[in-house]
Design an enzyme around this catalytic site. Structure first.
Site, short mmCIF file in Angstrom:
data_model
loop_
_atom_site.label_atom_id
_atom_site.label_comp_id
_atom_site.label_asym_id
_atom_site.label_seq_id
_atom_site.Cartn_x
_atom_site.Cartn_y
_atom_site.Cartn_z
N CYS A 219 105.77 92.18 14.00
CA CYS A 219 106.80 93.09 13.50
C CYS A 219 107.04 94.07 14.63
O CYS A 219 107.31 93.64 15.76
CB CYS A 219 106.37 93.72 12.18
SG CYS A 219 104.65 94.26 12.14
N GLY A 222 102.94 95.34 14.62
CA GLY A 222 102.10 94.15 14.41
C GLY A 222 100.95 94.40 13.46
O GLY A 222 99.92 93.73 13.53
N ILE A 223 101.10 95.35 12.56
CA ILE A 223 100.04 95.62 11.58
C ILE A 223 100.55 95.63 10.14
O ILE A 223 100.02 94.95 9.28
CB ILE A 223 99.29 96.94 11.88
CG1 ILE A 223 100.27 98.11 11.94
CG2 ILE A 223 98.49 96.83 13.17
CD1 ILE A 223 99.62 99.45 11.71
N GLY A 224 101.61 96.40 9.87
CA GLY A 224 102.04 96.63 8.49
C GLY A 224 102.67 95.39 7.87
O GLY A 224 102.09 94.73 7.00
N ARG A 225 103.86 95.08 8.35
CA ARG A 225 104.59 93.96 7.78
C ARG A 225 103.92 92.64 8.12
O ARG A 225 103.90 91.71 7.30
CB ARG A 225 106.04 94.00 8.28
CG ARG A 225 106.78 95.21 7.72
CD ARG A 225 108.07 95.50 8.44
NE ARG A 225 107.84 96.10 9.76
CZ ARG A 225 108.80 96.48 10.57
NH1 ARG A 225 110.05 96.32 10.23
NH2 ARG A 225 108.50 97.02 11.74
N GLN A 263 99.92 98.44 6.16
CA GLN A 263 99.89 99.85 6.56
C GLN A 263 99.86 100.84 5.41
O GLN A 263 99.20 101.86 5.51
CB GLN A 263 101.08 100.14 7.48
CG GLN A 263 100.79 101.34 8.37
CD GLN A 263 102.04 101.99 8.90
OE1 GLN A 263 103.15 101.63 8.51
NE2 GLN A 263 101.86 102.95 9.77
N1 PTR Z 1 102.80 105.19 15.52
C1 PTR Z 1 103.48 104.33 14.63
C2 PTR Z 1 103.36 104.85 13.22
O1 PTR Z 1 102.27 105.22 12.80
O2 PTR Z 1 104.37 104.84 12.55
C3 PTR Z 1 102.93 102.95 14.71
C4 PTR Z 1 103.49 102.00 13.74
C5 PTR Z 1 104.79 101.58 13.82
C6 PTR Z 1 102.69 101.48 12.75
C7 PTR Z 1 105.30 100.65 12.95
C8 PTR Z 1 103.16 100.54 11.87
C9 PTR Z 1 104.46 100.12 11.98
O3 PTR Z 1 104.93 99.16 11.15
P1 PTR Z 1 104.83 97.59 11.44
O4 PTR Z 1 103.43 97.23 11.83
O5 PTR Z 1 105.21 97.00 10.15
O6 PTR Z 1 105.80 97.26 12.51
#
Ligand code: PTR
Ligand code: PTR
Length: 295
Positions: A219, A222-225, A263
């Site tokens: 994403c 690379g963690i949430g979605r 996330q």
């Molecule tokens: N520093 C950013 C934050 O905490 O919002 C890092 C971040 C950005 C974390 C996007 C998660 C995010 O979402 P995804 O992993 O779904 O792209």
């Protein structure tokens, strides 16, 4: 069936989300030293999102060193003999597009699942690391070129599928790569439609069935979605294998391999209700022949 009752109760009482909020975001004791090496800091899209050293993807032949913000995530489906392999990674930066394609080639991957758009509310979430339809992207080191042979949007407008041909001038190899992009899902949020998200995940399942090489999932961070997508696909496989689904265990298994997967509590709640919906509506069913299918 028992685990689905627990899931329904946990959703209704709020206990499920409370458990999620108590789960560690990073597994204790895991180092992330490579991410913070001076030469690697610029390769991270977000300062606060780093891969564990233990499960990081190590590049072997990339010209700019062995580091990329990516982890190998293996999800075992007990009782079925299946281990689904993923690489969870950030949306490439302009400076890491070459590393991304190197990673794909070295991992033998032929499937990229993208769960972000390039820009959201005026902010760049991912660099466009692929060529437009009919065009060819020549990577700066001259070794790979990638052309886009097909681009097809789903009638709902929620996803786009693309077919690339990657040519490696060093080995003469030519590889077909499929990219499946989900569009209707802002970061920190949840998809706008349960059924379309489930339809997308089922297509991902279908595309990778029998695949032993890792699917690359990304994403923006690379963690949430990315975590939601992997949890959903894992749950579908568990249902097909007639195994109980414990989302918190799946989340823990993911976070043991990449920190912070899934996330927000609302993302977790969303994916748990998708799992419940998929099961109760019989969108996914136990497959008696599963073992033969996947061998
Ligand atoms: N520093 C950013 C934050 O905490 O919002 C890092 C971040 C950005 C974390 C996007 C998660 C995010 O979402 P995804 O992993 O779904 O792209
Ligand atoms: N911790 C985040 C940051 O790095 O600023 C906070 C954040 C919140 C980041 C929302 C991004 C957010 O979404 P968007 O990029 O869509 O504004």
């Amino acid at each position: 069936a028992q685990s689905m009752l627990l899931l329904a109760d946990g959703l209704a009482s709020g206990a499920l989300v409370a458990q999620f909020e108590r789960l560690y975001r990073k597994k204790p004791g895991m180092s992330m030293l490579h991410a913070n090496k001076q030469e690697n800091v610029i390769k991270n899209r977000y300062r606060d999102i780093s891969p564990y050293d233990a499960s990081r993807v190590i590049l072997h032949e990339a010209p700019d060193g062995d580091y990329i913000n990516a982890n190998t995530v293996s999800m075992e489906i007990p009782g079925s003999g299946i281990v689904n392999r993923y690489i969870a990674t950030q949306g490439p930066l302009a400076s890491t597009v070459g590393d991304f394609w190197h990673m794909l080639v070295e991992a033998g991957s032929t499937l990229v699942v993208m769960v972000t758009t390039l820009v959201e509310r005026g902010r760049t979430k991912c660099h466009k690391y692929w060529p437009s339809l009919g065009e060819t992207l020549e990577l700066s080191n001259g070794r790979f070129n990638i052309s886009c042979a097909k681009e097809e949007a789903d009638p709902s407008g929620s996803f786009v599928f693309r077919e690339f041909v990657l040519r490696d001038s060093q080995t003469g190899e030519k590889r077909d790569v499929t990219q499946m992009q989900y569009l209707a899902w802002p970061d920190h949020g949840v998809p706008d439609d349960v059924n379309r998200f489930l339809a997308f995940t089922r297509q991902v399942r279908h595309e990778r069935s029998g695949m032993v090489e890792p699917a690359i999932v990304h994403c923006s961070a690379g963690i949430g979605r990315t975590g939601v997508l992997i949890l959903m696909e894992t749950a579908m496989c568990l249902i097909e294998a007639n195994q109980p689904v414990y989302p918190l265990e799946i989340c823990r298994q993911m976070r043991n391999q990449r920190a912070m997967m899934i996330q927000t509590p609302s993302q977790y709640k969303f994916v748990c209700s998708c799992v419940h919906h998929a099961y109760t509506e019989e969108l996914v069913k136990p497959l008696p022949e599963l073992n033969q299918l996947n061998r």
